[in-house]
Design an enzyme around this catalytic site. Structure first.
Site, PDB file in Angstrom:
ATOM      1  N   SER A 261       0.857  -1.179   0.084  1.00  0.00           N
ATOM      2  CA  SER A 261       0.015   0.113   0.080  1.00  0.00           C
ATOM      3  C   SER A 261       1.063   1.162  -0.207  1.00  0.00           C
ATOM      4  CB  SER A 261      -1.141  -0.082   1.197  1.00  0.00           C
ATOM      5  OG  SER A 261      -1.961  -1.030   1.102  1.00  0.00           O
TER       6      SER A 261
ATOM      7  N   HIS B 163      -3.134   0.162  -4.748  1.00  0.00           N
ATOM      8  CA  HIS B 163      -2.412  -0.989  -5.481  1.00  0.00           C
ATOM      9  C   HIS B 163      -2.895  -0.943  -6.870  1.00  0.00           C
ATOM     10  CE1 HIS B 163      -1.638  -3.467  -1.644  1.00  0.00           C
ATOM     11  NE2 HIS B 163      -2.423  -2.490  -1.124  1.00  0.00           N
TER      12      HIS B 163
ATOM     13  N   HIS C 281      -5.604  -9.324  -1.426  1.00  0.00           N
ATOM     14  CA  HIS C 281      -5.951  -9.622  -0.189  1.00  0.00           C
ATOM     15  C   HIS C 281      -7.033 -10.864  -0.164  1.00  0.00           C
ATOM     16  CE1 HIS C 281      -4.095  -5.782  -0.367  1.00  0.00           C
ATOM     17  NE2 HIS C 281      -3.333  -6.092   0.786  1.00  0.00           N
TER      18      HIS C 281
ATOM     19  N   TYR D 146      -8.849 -10.496   2.515  1.00  0.00           N
ATOM     20  CA  TYR D 146     -10.223 -10.083   2.967  1.00  0.00           C
ATOM     21  C   TYR D 146     -11.012  -9.169   1.545  1.00  0.00           C
ATOM     22  CZ  TYR D 146      -7.333  -5.569   2.224  1.00  0.00           C
ATOM     23  OH  TYR D 146      -6.806  -4.642   1.673  1.00  0.00           O
ATOM     24  N   GLU D 147     -10.371  -9.524   0.368  1.00  0.00           N
ATOM     25  CA  GLU D 147     -11.023  -9.227  -0.564  1.00  0.00           C
ATOM     26  C   GLU D 147     -12.007 -10.531  -1.304  1.00  0.00           C
ATOM     27  OE1 GLU D 147      -9.012  -6.433  -3.667  1.00  0.00           O
ATOM     28  OE2 GLU D 147      -7.348  -7.144  -2.781  1.00  0.00           O
TER      29      GLU D 147
ATOM     30  N   ALA E 120       2.412  -1.967   4.213  1.00  0.00           N
ATOM     31  CA  ALA E 120       2.173  -0.841   5.237  1.00  0.00           C
ATOM     32  C   ALA E 120       1.712  -1.818   6.376  1.00  0.00           C
ATOM     33  CB  ALA E 120       1.252  -0.114   4.509  1.00  0.00           C
TER      34      ALA E 120
ATOM     35  N   MET F 285      -2.032  -7.067   7.166  1.00  0.00           N
ATOM     36  CA  MET F 285      -2.981  -7.757   6.531  1.00  0.00           C
ATOM     37  C   MET F 285      -2.377  -8.630   5.112  1.00  0.00           C
ATOM     38  SD  MET F 285      -6.001  -5.081   6.664  1.00  0.00           S
ATOM     39  CE  MET F 285      -6.466  -4.374   7.989  1.00  0.00           C
ATOM     40  N   SER F 286      -1.120  -8.898   5.271  1.00  0.00           N
ATOM     41  CA  SER F 286      -0.632  -9.452   3.934  1.00  0.00           C
ATOM     42  C   SER F 286       0.769 -10.291   4.308  1.00  0.00           C
ATOM     43  CB  SER F 286      -0.383  -8.265   3.053  1.00  0.00           C
ATOM     44  OG  SER F 286       0.728  -7.597   3.465  1.00  0.00           O
TER      45      SER F 286
ATOM     46  N   ASN G 200       1.125   3.820  10.623  1.00  0.00           N
ATOM     47  CA  ASN G 200       0.232   4.313  11.695  1.00  0.00           C
ATOM     48  C   ASN G 200       0.647   3.650  12.975  1.00  0.00           C
ATOM     49  OD1 ASN G 200      -1.340   2.381   9.680  1.00  0.00           O
ATOM     50  ND2 ASN G 200      -1.840   2.007  12.084  1.00  0.00           N
TER      51      ASN G 200
ATOM     52  N   HIS H 144      -7.293   4.221   5.958  1.00  0.00           N
ATOM     53  CA  HIS H 144      -6.456   3.852   4.805  1.00  0.00           C
ATOM     54  C   HIS H 144      -5.856   5.275   4.254  1.00  0.00           C
ATOM     55  CE1 HIS H 144      -4.925   1.059   1.856  1.00  0.00           C
ATOM     56  NE2 HIS H 144      -5.285   1.838   0.850  1.00  0.00           N
TER      57      HIS H 144
END
Length: 275
Positions: free
Chosen positions: A31, A62, A84, A86-87, A114, A211-212, A235, A247
């Site tokens: 990201s 992306h 990902h 989650y997609e 990220a 998340m990756s 963050n 995001h």
């Protein structure tokens, strides 16, 4: 689902071979970090959507391109973004791009992401070399019938290649970039973690969370590639940050870190290619 189908990988690789230079080093750019690919000499850009069987992401930051070119004399192939779980993608789709880098001949694959900072010494904008991961996504790309690629029960002691990590630390010194080190926790998403979950992760030994990456590293190791990864701390995690997580903040912080990130990656790739 197991690793990506061999025939699909062959088809995608055949399509790309006529469009990008044969790569030695592969990069997965997370990201807000995809702009690095635009710095390659002799840049050839191919949209994911045009590559047979390659999944595409709709997540901002992306871009969804393979970018082939040269860093000095080193042939490099970058992925501008990833998909990902989650997609809604199955694990074989999530790792398809990373496995395709290996199929195209990449012996070394460097991944970036990220991440939210958990450790007290991490601040937004820091770069963190991943020393290990905690996979709490509930997924593994090796689940399913074993098709003979790699071991049935692979050892994960050196999932993040020690030699590549040593080169990264040396590259950071050469580039004048501060590079921290830590353990990355991979969760499913797409929600950011709750403060209670972040406290749990800290107790488990995680320094950053995202998340990756973990599934890709597992798949790459199974296919015999040397893998290493860097997180851009974009963050502070929930309960540590005083601001609501977004995001937009992730992308803005990654943009601010771009110069240091570029210098570090460039020095790292040059060190890998050095005889």
């Amino acid at each position: 689902m197991p690793l990506p189908d061999v025939a699909q990988l062959h088809s995608a690789a055949d399509f790309l071979r006529s469009r990008v230079p044969a790569p030695q080093v592969g990069l997965v750019l997370g990201s807000g970090l995809g702009g690095y690919a635009d710095s390659l000499a002799g840049l050839s850009k191919v949209s994911y959507a045009s590559v047979p069987h390659m999944p595409t992401s709709a997540i901002q930051g992306h871009a969804g391109n393979f970018c082939g070119g040269f860093l000095g004399t080193v042939p490099v192939l970058c992925m501008q973004g990833r998909v990902h779980s989650y997609e809604g993608y199955s694990t074989d789709r999530v790792v398809f791009g990373a496995c395709l880098l290996r199929e195209l001949g990449c012996t070394h694959v460097l991944l970036t992401n990220a991440a939210g900072g958990i450790a007290a010494d991490l601040a937004p904008g820091d770069l963190m070399l991943i020393t290990d991961h905690i996979n709490l996504s509930g997924q593994n790309p090796l689940v399913g019938p074993h098709d003979g690629r790699g071991a049935r029960f692979p050892d994960m002691t050196h999932a993040y290649d020690p030699g590549l990590r040593e080169l990264a630390l040396g590259a950071a010194v050469a580039a004048g970039v501060s590079l921290k080190q830590g353990v990355y926790a991979s969760l499913l998403g797409p929600t950011y973690e709750t403060p209670a979950e972040v406290r749990m992760l800290a107790r488990l030994g995680a320094d950053a969370v995202g998340m990756s990456t973990a599934l890709e590293v597992i798949a790459l190791g199974q296919l015999g590639a040397r893998a290493a990864a860097i997180s851009c701390i974009t963050n502070l995690a929930a309960g540590i940050s005083k601001q609501p997580l977004s995001h937009d903040e992730v992308e803005a912080t990654a943009k601010e870190a771009r110069d240091r990130f570029t210098r570090l990656l460039t020095a790292w790739i040059e060190a890998i290619a050095r005889p």
